[in-house]
Scaffold this active site. Sequence first.
Site, PDB file in Angstrom:
ATOM      1  N   ASP A  30       0.856  -1.188   0.000  1.00 51.82           N
ATOM      2  CA  ASP A  30       0.000   0.000   0.000  1.00 51.82           C
ATOM      3  C   ASP A  30       0.891   1.237   0.000  1.00 51.82           C
ATOM      4  O   ASP A  30       2.019   1.207   0.489  1.00 51.82           O
ATOM      5  CB  ASP A  30      -0.933   0.006   1.218  1.00 51.82           C
ATOM      6  CG  ASP A  30      -2.210   0.796   0.962  1.00 51.82           C
ATOM      7  OD1 ASP A  30      -3.273   0.177   0.782  1.00 51.82           O
ATOM      8  OD2 ASP A  30      -2.147   2.052   0.940  1.00 51.82           O
TER       9      ASP A  30
ATOM     10  N   ASP B 117       4.606   3.120  -3.820  1.00 52.39           N
ATOM     11  CA  ASP B 117       3.711   3.822  -4.737  1.00 52.39           C
ATOM     12  C   ASP B 117       3.828   3.103  -6.073  1.00 52.39           C
ATOM     13  O   ASP B 117       4.900   3.118  -6.697  1.00 52.39           O
ATOM     14  CB  ASP B 117       4.150   5.293  -4.852  1.00 52.39           C
ATOM     15  CG  ASP B 117       3.161   6.108  -5.663  1.00 52.39           C
ATOM     16  OD1 ASP B 117       2.326   5.506  -6.368  1.00 52.39           O
ATOM     17  OD2 ASP B 117       3.226   7.346  -5.584  1.00 52.39           O
TER      18      ASP B 117
ATOM     19  N   SER C 108     -13.538  -2.959 -13.758  1.00 56.59           N
ATOM     20  CA  SER C 108     -14.719  -2.298 -13.208  1.00 56.59           C
ATOM     21  C   SER C 108     -15.840  -2.451 -14.220  1.00 56.59           C
ATOM     22  O   SER C 108     -15.577  -2.613 -15.426  1.00 56.59           O
ATOM     23  CB  SER C 108     -14.435  -0.807 -13.002  1.00 56.59           C
ATOM     24  OG  SER C 108     -15.640  -0.087 -12.765  1.00 56.59           O
TER      25      SER C 108
ATOM     26  N   TYR D  59     -11.800   7.485 -15.566  1.00 55.10           N
ATOM     27  CA  TYR D  59     -11.849   6.184 -14.890  1.00 55.10           C
ATOM     28  C   TYR D  59     -12.298   5.095 -15.863  1.00 55.10           C
ATOM     29  O   TYR D  59     -11.696   4.016 -15.926  1.00 55.10           O
ATOM     30  CB  TYR D  59     -12.801   6.282 -13.694  1.00 55.10           C
ATOM     31  CG  TYR D  59     -12.884   5.031 -12.854  1.00 55.10           C
ATOM     32  CD1 TYR D  59     -11.906   4.745 -11.910  1.00 55.10           C
ATOM     33  CD2 TYR D  59     -13.944   4.143 -12.982  1.00 55.10           C
ATOM     34  CE1 TYR D  59     -11.980   3.603 -11.119  1.00 55.10           C
ATOM     35  CE2 TYR D  59     -14.035   3.009 -12.207  1.00 55.10           C
ATOM     36  CZ  TYR D  59     -13.055   2.740 -11.273  1.00 55.10           C
ATOM     37  OH  TYR D  59     -13.142   1.601 -10.499  1.00 55.10           O
TER      38      TYR D  59
END
Length: 257
Positions: A38, A64, A143, A156
């Site tokens: 993370d 990162d 997604s 996105y």
Amino acid sequence: MPGRLDGKVAVVTGGGSGIGRAAAVLFSAEGAAVAVLDRVAEAAQETAETILAAGGQAIAVTADIVAADDVRAAFERVDTELGPVGVLYNNAGVNSSGSILTSTEEDWDRCMAVNVKGTYLCSAAAARSMADNGGGSIVNQGSVAALVGIANFAAYCASKGAVVALTKSMAVDLAGSGIRVNVICPGTVFTTLMRPMLAARGGGDEEKGLAMTVAKYPIGRLGTPEDIARVALFLASDDSAFMTGSVVTSDGGMTAQ
Ligand code: 1HS
């Protein structure tokens, strides 16, 4: 009972919260040694501690994923401390706000950097190790926004569409090395990432935005992190041995309409 990931080393990006945390905990319960990666050190640490407290094996790795040096160092650390990576869940992601007319260049760059380049960098690092060690499974986070247009989510949508295309490309290129690559396309899951979108949709009223969003889902609710983590487990494990390049929706019927 044997775990479905016994003996595997799993890296979960964005493992400090939401779907990533649920997946890290579930992968551990199924026998994996988990590297919780993370950007936020405390978040990664918290998930790792949850796993350790339950008797599992985990390390917290701060990185990162848009920084190639960070990613390289992170995967070297995983290899040294846990062993060769067998499972990578590219869960980390960011969303955006705005249509093609109203979103900003910064929105675009950030979505493309984290969702697409981050997936590329982590996958390349993991695939090199997997290819040298008998293969593995990479699970990408797509997604529903990759499959249908979502209002005011232009950058996105584009970034998740790219993740689906990258998944298929990787599946073809890596099959010969024993590496499977699949992508989950979740519907909205109620996580911190989603709360600003829900509030914006409700004109500043999160409850109203939530109700408007739930109305898009035939099953009548949003997803939970655990809903998606269980799909990730299936794709990470040998239960999905004949699947690669698959686009797996887990969306309460949202894209079936
Ligand atoms: C952010 C997540 O990938 C879902 S995209 C928003 C879809 S919806 O709930 O507004 O239909």
